[in-house]
Design a protein around this motif. Structure first.
Motif, short mmCIF file in Angstrom:
data_model
loop_
_atom_site.label_atom_id
_atom_site.label_comp_id
_atom_site.label_asym_id
_atom_site.label_seq_id
_atom_site.Cartn_x
_atom_site.Cartn_y
_atom_site.Cartn_z
N SER A 286 0.85 -1.17 -0.04
CA SER A 286 -0.15 0.07 -0.05
C SER A 286 0.89 1.12 0.01
CB SER A 286 -1.10 -0.06 1.18
OG SER A 286 -1.88 -1.07 1.18
N TYR A 287 2.12 1.25 0.51
CA TYR A 287 2.90 2.22 0.61
C TYR A 287 3.91 2.32 -0.77
CZ TYR A 287 1.23 2.50 5.45
OH TYR A 287 0.56 2.57 6.29
N THR A 288 4.00 1.46 -1.50
CA THR A 288 5.10 1.75 -2.55
C THR A 288 4.70 2.80 -3.56
OG1 THR A 288 3.81 0.00 -3.99
CG2 THR A 288 5.42 -0.81 -2.54
N LYS A 289 3.32 3.22 -3.77
CA LYS A 289 2.93 4.31 -4.90
C LYS A 289 3.64 5.64 -4.33
CE LYS A 289 -1.32 3.77 -4.05
NZ LYS A 289 -2.67 3.75 -4.13
N ARG A 290 4.17 5.60 -3.04
CA ARG A 290 4.62 7.09 -2.49
C ARG A 290 6.19 7.02 -3.24
NH1 ARG A 290 0.48 5.06 0.31
NH2 ARG A 290 -0.54 6.52 1.79
N PHE A 291 6.91 6.03 -3.43
CA PHE A 291 8.08 5.98 -3.78
C PHE A 291 8.67 5.33 -5.23
CE2 PHE A 291 7.78 2.58 -0.80
CZ PHE A 291 8.70 1.31 -1.47
N THR A 292 7.84 4.62 -5.75
CA THR A 292 8.20 3.84 -6.89
C THR A 292 7.05 3.73 -7.97
OG1 THR A 292 8.98 1.73 -7.99
CG2 THR A 292 7.60 1.73 -5.98
N ARG A 293 7.59 3.99 -9.24
CA ARG A 293 6.39 3.78 -10.25
C ARG A 293 6.16 2.53 -10.56
NH1 ARG A 293 11.22 5.56 -14.42
NH2 ARG A 293 11.18 7.29 -12.57
N TRP A 294 6.91 1.65 -10.21
CA TRP A 294 6.64 0.09 -10.38
C TRP A 294 5.82 -0.50 -9.35
CZ3 TRP A 294 8.08 -0.60 -15.10
CH2 TRP A 294 9.03 0.07 -15.57
N SER A 295 5.05 0.28 -8.61
CA SER A 295 4.31 -0.40 -7.56
C SER A 295 3.26 -1.19 -8.16
CB SER A 295 3.32 0.94 -6.92
OG SER A 295 2.67 1.56 -7.64
N HIS A 296 2.83 -1.34 -9.70
CA HIS A 296 1.96 -1.99 -10.34
C HIS A 296 2.45 -3.49 -10.20
CE1 HIS A 296 0.49 1.63 -11.98
NE2 HIS A 296 1.59 2.14 -12.23
N LEU A 297 3.87 -3.64 -10.36
CA LEU A 297 4.31 -4.94 -10.47
C LEU A 297 4.51 -5.52 -8.94
CD1 LEU A 297 7.07 -4.94 -13.22
CD2 LEU A 297 4.77 -5.83 -13.18
N ILE A 298 4.51 -4.40 -8.05
CA ILE A 298 4.67 -5.03 -6.58
C ILE A 298 3.44 -5.68 -6.21
CG2 ILE A 298 5.20 -4.46 -4.11
CD1 ILE A 298 7.02 -2.24 -5.25
N LEU A 299 2.32 -4.80 -6.54
CA LEU A 299 1.23 -5.45 -6.46
C LEU A 299 0.53 -6.59 -7.34
CD1 LEU A 299 -2.09 -5.09 -5.51
CD2 LEU A 299 -2.64 -3.85 -7.77
N GLY A 300 1.41 -6.72 -8.39
CA GLY A 300 1.13 -7.91 -9.28
C GLY A 300 1.73 -9.03 -8.49
N PHE A 301 3.02 -9.13 -7.80
CA PHE A 301 3.75 -10.02 -7.02
C PHE A 301 2.86 -10.27 -5.85
CE2 PHE A 301 6.70 -11.39 -4.09
CZ PHE A 301 7.08 -12.58 -4.49
N ALA A 302 2.15 -9.29 -5.03
CA ALA A 302 1.35 -9.70 -4.08
C ALA A 302 0.25 -10.54 -4.58
CB ALA A 302 0.72 -8.42 -3.26
#
Length: 287
Positions: free
Chosen positions: A127-143
């Motif tokens: 939930s916090y990744t959009k604050r510091f990386t444009r790749w938060s989409h892939l982090i959500l994908g991995f989740a």
């Protein structure tokens, strides 16, 4: 009655019914691990684990983003920023859902239980990744992509590297449709300096990135079908998924996002269920 009302609002807020996105891919992992149908007890606890984990993650995301949602015209009517529900109730819901997830992992096997805190950390901290990386989409994908591997562990009590191909496929599938979904917040992300691929490269190029992610997903699906020997039915499943993805992308253009909800909510649910159908058929016919 107040508790029941708050629970109903919370379930609506987290779109509980959209558990269908990731659950079919988790069940694919379970089917592949069992070379057919897993034990009924395993299937029940896998479903409980998946739904409770997603519920905890979505509710926590709403808590983490309450200030952002309140500032965004698209989301300010959501339950938390509008005051329809209290943060305390949602926090309690997160804790109870997390506890249910850990219980389900404990009921499955030792490795699933030992890894449950790691899985929860990934699900919640996204939930916090959009604050510091444009790749938060892939982090959500991995989740969400962890689900096939987690289901494999749930069935076998060990991890086979082959199932990580399906994890990679789900990672890029979810990452791709999250890029599409985030296009509608392009102007808000630019104004508030939130990180996203559309903010970084614009909507038109973001749509191209989403297409590339989905092409990569199809590559991993093909590799999964070949490596597990799923035969003609598995190949047909990938072809159908490819056709559905093509239709999903045809609904959206850089200057017309009006059909985004149809592409996001309807088509992705159909894609995951269709793929599960073909994998289940291939596994059961192979027995």
């Amino acid at each position: 009655m107040a508790v029941i009302r708050s629970l109903r609002v919370t379930l609506e807020m987290i779109k509980w019914e959209h558990s269908v996105f990731a659950l079919p891919f988790a069940l694919c992992g379970a089917l592949l691990a069992a070379n057919g149908l897993p034990e009924a007890r395993q299937m029940i606890w896998i479903v409980v684990a998946m739904i409770s984990a997603r519920s905890a993650a979505m509710a926590f995301n709403r808590l983490a983003d309450v200030a952002i949602d309140a500032a965004n015209p698209r989301t300010r009517a959501r339950a938390l920023p509008s005051g329809t529900i209290t943060a305390g109730f949602v926090a309690t819901f997160v804790m109870l859902s997390s506890a249910l997830f850990v219980l389900a992992a404990w009921q499955l096997n030792h490795l699933a239980f030992a890894l449950s805190p790691v899985a929860l950390a990934i699900l919640l901290l996204y939930s916090y990744t959009k604050r510091f990386t444009r790749w938060s989409h892939l982090i959500l994908g991995f989740a969400l992509g962890m689900s096939p591997a987690a289901a494999w562990i749930a069935v076998r009590g060990s991890l086979d590297p082959r199932i990580l191909l399906l994890t990679a496929a789900v990672t890029f599938w979810v990452g791709g449709f999250d890029v599409l979904y985030s296009c509608q917040d392009y102007e808000f992300d630019v104004a508030t300096h939130l990180h996203s691929i559309p903010r970084f490269c614009g909507i038109a190029r973001a749509l191209t990135v989403a297409r590339v992610f989905h092409l990569i997903m199809l590559g991993f699906l093909i590799y999964t079908v070949v490596l597990f020997g799923l035969g003609t039915l598995g190949v047909v499943g990938v072809i159908v998924v490819a056709a559905l993805l093509a239709y999903e992308h045809s609904l959206i253009s850089h200057d017309d996002l009006s059909k985004l909800n149809a592409a996001f909510f309807t088509m992705n649910g159909v894609i995951s269920v269709v793929f599960l159908f073909f994998i289940a058929a291939a596994e059961l016919l192979r027995r």
